[in-house]
Design a protein around this motif. Structure first.
Motif, PDB file in Angstrom:
ATOM      1  N   GLY A   3       0.856  -1.190   0.000  1.00 56.79           N
ATOM      2  CA  GLY A   3       0.000   0.000   0.000  1.00 56.79           C
ATOM      3  C   GLY A   3       0.890   1.237   0.000  1.00 56.79           C
ATOM      4  N   SER A   4       0.391   2.330  -0.580  1.00 59.05           N
ATOM      5  CA  SER A   4       1.250   3.521  -0.672  1.00 59.05           C
ATOM      6  C   SER A   4       1.567   4.079   0.718  1.00 59.05           C
ATOM      7  CB  SER A   4       0.601   4.579  -1.561  1.00 59.05           C
ATOM      8  OG  SER A   4      -0.643   4.982  -1.040  1.00 59.05           O
ATOM      9  N   LYS A   5       0.685   3.841   1.673  1.00 61.61           N
ATOM     10  CA  LYS A   5       0.928   4.320   3.038  1.00 61.61           C
ATOM     11  C   LYS A   5       2.265   3.805   3.580  1.00 61.61           C
ATOM     12  CE  LYS A   5      -1.418   4.246   7.530  1.00 61.61           C
ATOM     13  NZ  LYS A   5      -2.553   3.631   8.238  1.00 61.61           N
ATOM     14  N   ILE A   8       5.094   5.713   1.937  1.00 58.39           N
ATOM     15  CA  ILE A   8       5.130   7.093   2.444  1.00 58.39           C
ATOM     16  C   ILE A   8       5.728   7.101   3.860  1.00 58.39           C
ATOM     17  CG2 ILE A   8       3.630   8.981   3.250  1.00 58.39           C
ATOM     18  CD1 ILE A   8       1.747   8.212   0.840  1.00 58.39           C
ATOM     19  N   TYR A  29      -3.389  13.847   5.473  1.00 57.91           N
ATOM     20  CA  TYR A  29      -3.394  12.401   5.730  1.00 57.91           C
ATOM     21  C   TYR A  29      -2.309  12.150   6.803  1.00 57.91           C
ATOM     22  CZ  TYR A  29      -2.940   7.416   4.474  1.00 57.91           C
ATOM     23  OH  TYR A  29      -2.894   6.051   4.490  1.00 57.91           O
ATOM     24  N   TYR A  32       1.996  11.522   7.044  1.00 55.99           N
ATOM     25  CA  TYR A  32       3.073  12.477   6.716  1.00 55.99           C
ATOM     26  C   TYR A  32       3.755  12.958   7.996  1.00 55.99           C
ATOM     27  CZ  TYR A  32       0.054  12.859   2.561  1.00 55.99           C
ATOM     28  OH  TYR A  32      -0.758  12.607   1.486  1.00 55.99           O
ATOM     29  N   ASN A  75      -0.578  16.314  -1.683  1.00 51.80           N
ATOM     30  CA  ASN A  75      -1.554  15.259  -1.959  1.00 51.80           C
ATOM     31  C   ASN A  75      -2.777  15.872  -2.653  1.00 51.80           C
ATOM     32  OD1 ASN A  75      -4.059  13.938   0.238  1.00 51.80           O
ATOM     33  ND2 ASN A  75      -3.425  13.012  -1.683  1.00 51.80           N
ATOM     34  N   ASN A  79      -7.001  14.390   0.362  1.00 55.16           N
ATOM     35  CA  ASN A  79      -7.699  13.886   1.529  1.00 55.16           C
ATOM     36  C   ASN A  79      -7.229  14.754   2.698  1.00 55.16           C
ATOM     37  OD1 ASN A  79      -8.800  12.431   3.630  1.00 55.16           O
ATOM     38  ND2 ASN A  79      -7.424  10.691   3.455  1.00 55.16           N
ATOM     39  N   ASP A 107       1.518  12.470  -3.314  1.00 52.91           N
ATOM     40  CA  ASP A 107       0.665  11.323  -2.951  1.00 52.91           C
ATOM     41  C   ASP A 107      -0.561  11.364  -3.870  1.00 52.91           C
ATOM     42  OD1 ASP A 107      -1.112   9.555  -1.821  1.00 52.91           O
ATOM     43  OD2 ASP A 107      -0.931  10.319   0.223  1.00 52.91           O
ATOM     44  N   ALA A 109      -2.935   9.000  -4.400  1.00 53.49           N
ATOM     45  CA  ALA A 109      -3.799   7.851  -4.099  1.00 53.49           C
ATOM     46  C   ALA A 109      -5.156   7.947  -4.802  1.00 53.49           C
ATOM     47  CB  ALA A 109      -3.998   7.735  -2.587  1.00 53.49           C
ATOM     48  N   TYR A 110      -5.614   9.187  -5.077  1.00 60.02           N
ATOM     49  CA  TYR A 110      -6.960   9.346  -5.661  1.00 60.02           C
ATOM     50  C   TYR A 110      -6.900   9.670  -7.155  1.00 60.02           C
ATOM     51  CZ  TYR A 110      -8.240   9.012  -0.860  1.00 60.02           C
ATOM     52  OH  TYR A 110      -8.385   8.528   0.411  1.00 60.02           O
ATOM     53  N   SER A 140      -5.589   0.746  -3.948  1.00 63.58           N
ATOM     54  CA  SER A 140      -6.663   0.597  -2.952  1.00 63.58           C
ATOM     55  C   SER A 140      -7.976   1.197  -3.418  1.00 63.58           C
ATOM     56  CB  SER A 140      -6.274   1.278  -1.644  1.00 63.58           C
ATOM     57  OG  SER A 140      -5.173   0.648  -1.094  1.00 63.58           O
ATOM     58  N   LYS A 141      -7.922   2.393  -4.005  1.00 66.96           N
ATOM     59  CA  LYS A 141      -9.161   3.088  -4.362  1.00 66.96           C
ATOM     60  C   LYS A 141      -9.575   2.722  -5.790  1.00 66.96           C
ATOM     61  CE  LYS A 141      -7.357   5.351  -0.892  1.00 66.96           C
ATOM     62  NZ  LYS A 141      -7.600   5.070   0.478  1.00 66.96           N
ATOM     63  N   ARG A 149      -3.710  -4.669   0.322  1.00 66.72           N
ATOM     64  CA  ARG A 149      -3.050  -3.435  -0.136  1.00 66.72           C
ATOM     65  C   ARG A 149      -1.801  -3.671  -0.977  1.00 66.72           C
ATOM     66  NH1 ARG A 149      -6.331  -0.615   3.645  1.00 66.72           N
ATOM     67  NH2 ARG A 149      -6.329   1.549   3.006  1.00 66.72           N
ATOM     68  N   ILE A 150      -1.723  -2.824  -2.002  1.00 71.19           N
ATOM     69  CA  ILE A 150      -0.532  -2.817  -2.853  1.00 71.19           C
ATOM     70  C   ILE A 150      -0.451  -1.441  -3.531  1.00 71.19           C
ATOM     71  CG2 ILE A 150      -1.795  -3.992  -4.747  1.00 71.19           C
ATOM     72  CD1 ILE A 150       0.960  -5.343  -5.456  1.00 71.19           C
ATOM     73  N   TYR A 226     -14.505  12.271  -0.742  1.00 71.00           N
ATOM     74  CA  TYR A 226     -14.729  12.979   0.519  1.00 71.00           C
ATOM     75  C   TYR A 226     -15.459  14.293   0.306  1.00 71.00           C
ATOM     76  CZ  TYR A 226     -11.132   9.725   1.977  1.00 71.00           C
ATOM     77  OH  TYR A 226     -10.427   8.579   2.220  1.00 71.00           O
TER      78      TYR A 226
END
Ligand SMILES: Cc1ncc(COP(=O)(O)O)c(C=O)c1O
Length: 288
Positions: A3-5, A8, A29, A32, A75, A79, A107, A109-110, A140-141, A149-150, A226
């Protein structure tokens, strides 16, 4: 990455020396901040304010901080605010990073969660980005792989290489079935992304128009799932979130949980079916 988390969270270990700064948006998020602290670094918060379209004002970063800053986190689509950034802002960031010798963590992610025909840019599309940018991507999204997660990082080869070096001392890779699923997701038909965006867009329109009809203030986001909503009563975000839970059985996230500049807002997510959104709106109507 797991997962990117995970990427990061580990990246600052490769570059941030104790006492050096990360420039961190506020609200943000949370990893960070955590990753900066784990690396022994200091956090300089960049307020994301509505009057600046939830973009940081780079000119307001003190020169004393900039001298000791190594990393800037960004980001967009964002988010928790749902804000987006255009190429002009990305150009400004890349010039700023060059001038102050900063590493840019983008980031993304979206990247695919966008509406009304909007397509979020990658910072790597901008000329010169490969000198300073590492961009984090997530399945993930876009591929609904939150439970398995990847993610991946791309960009400047030294930055990506250093992350790989840190990770090779921490984990030994993701369960290979998940890697194969990730490959299948990326190489397979992509039609579901439009279908999913259309679904979220419909939920967004339902929730935005319903909340506006109750007199609540918010900007309809063109990306992410969101809604960043002004607390509609004279109270703080935690008290208001508790009130919604107790009186309406609705769970929202208090904005202050994302940083002090998130105070005065709550975040709602479009991750429930339209019928539940309609139900939530009718409960809100009863208590407002
Ligand atoms: C801004 C942001 N970055 C990264 C992530 C994490 O992505 P991943 O599931 O790839 O770790 C999330 C959400 O979970 C997020 O909101």
């Amino acid at each position: 990455m797991i997962g990117s988390k995970e990427g990061i969270a580990h990246f600052p270990l490769a570059f941030l020396n104790p006492g050096e700064y990360s420039l961190v948006p506020d609200p943000c998020y949370p990893p960070y901040k955590g990753s900066t602290i784990f690396a022994g670094g200091k956090i300089h918060l960049m307020p994301l304010l509505e009057e600046n379209a939830f973009l940081p004002d780079l000119k307001k970063i003190p020169s004393g901080v900039l001298k000791k800053a190594r990393i800037i986190f960004l980001n967009y689509p964002n988010n928790p605010t749902g804000a987006t950034a255009d190429r002009g802002f990305y150009r400004e960031v890349i010039n700023f990073a060059r001038k102050h010798k900063l590493i840019v963590i983008s980031d993304l992610a979206y990247s695919e969660m966008a509406y009304d025909g909007y397509r979020p840019a990658s910072m790597l599309e901008i000329e010169g980005a490969r000198d300073s940018v590492i961009e984090f991507h997530s399945l993930s999204k876009s591929y609904n792989m939150t439970g398995w997660r990847i993610g991946w990082a791309s960009g400047n080869s030294q930055l990506v290489g250093a992350l790989a070096k840190v990770k090779s001392n921490i984990d030994s890779g993701i369960f290979s079935a998940i890697q194969l699923a990730g490959i299948a997701a990326l190489e397979g038909p992509q039609k579901h992304i439009q279908e999913m965006s259309a679904l979220y867009q419909e939920r967004r329109d339902t929730l935005v128009s319903g909340l506006k009809s109750l007199g609540w203030q918010l900007i309809s986001p063109r990306a992410t799932f969101y809604l960043w909503i002004k607390v509609p009563k004279k109270t703080d975000s935690i008290k208001f979130a508790s009130l919604l839970m107790e009186k309406a059985g609705i769970v929202v996230t208090p904005g202050v949980g994302f940083g002090k500049h998130g105070e005065g807002y709550i975040r709602m997510a479009l991750t429930v079916p339209k019928q539940r959104i309609i139900e939530a709106l009718s409960r809100l109507k009863k208590i407002s």
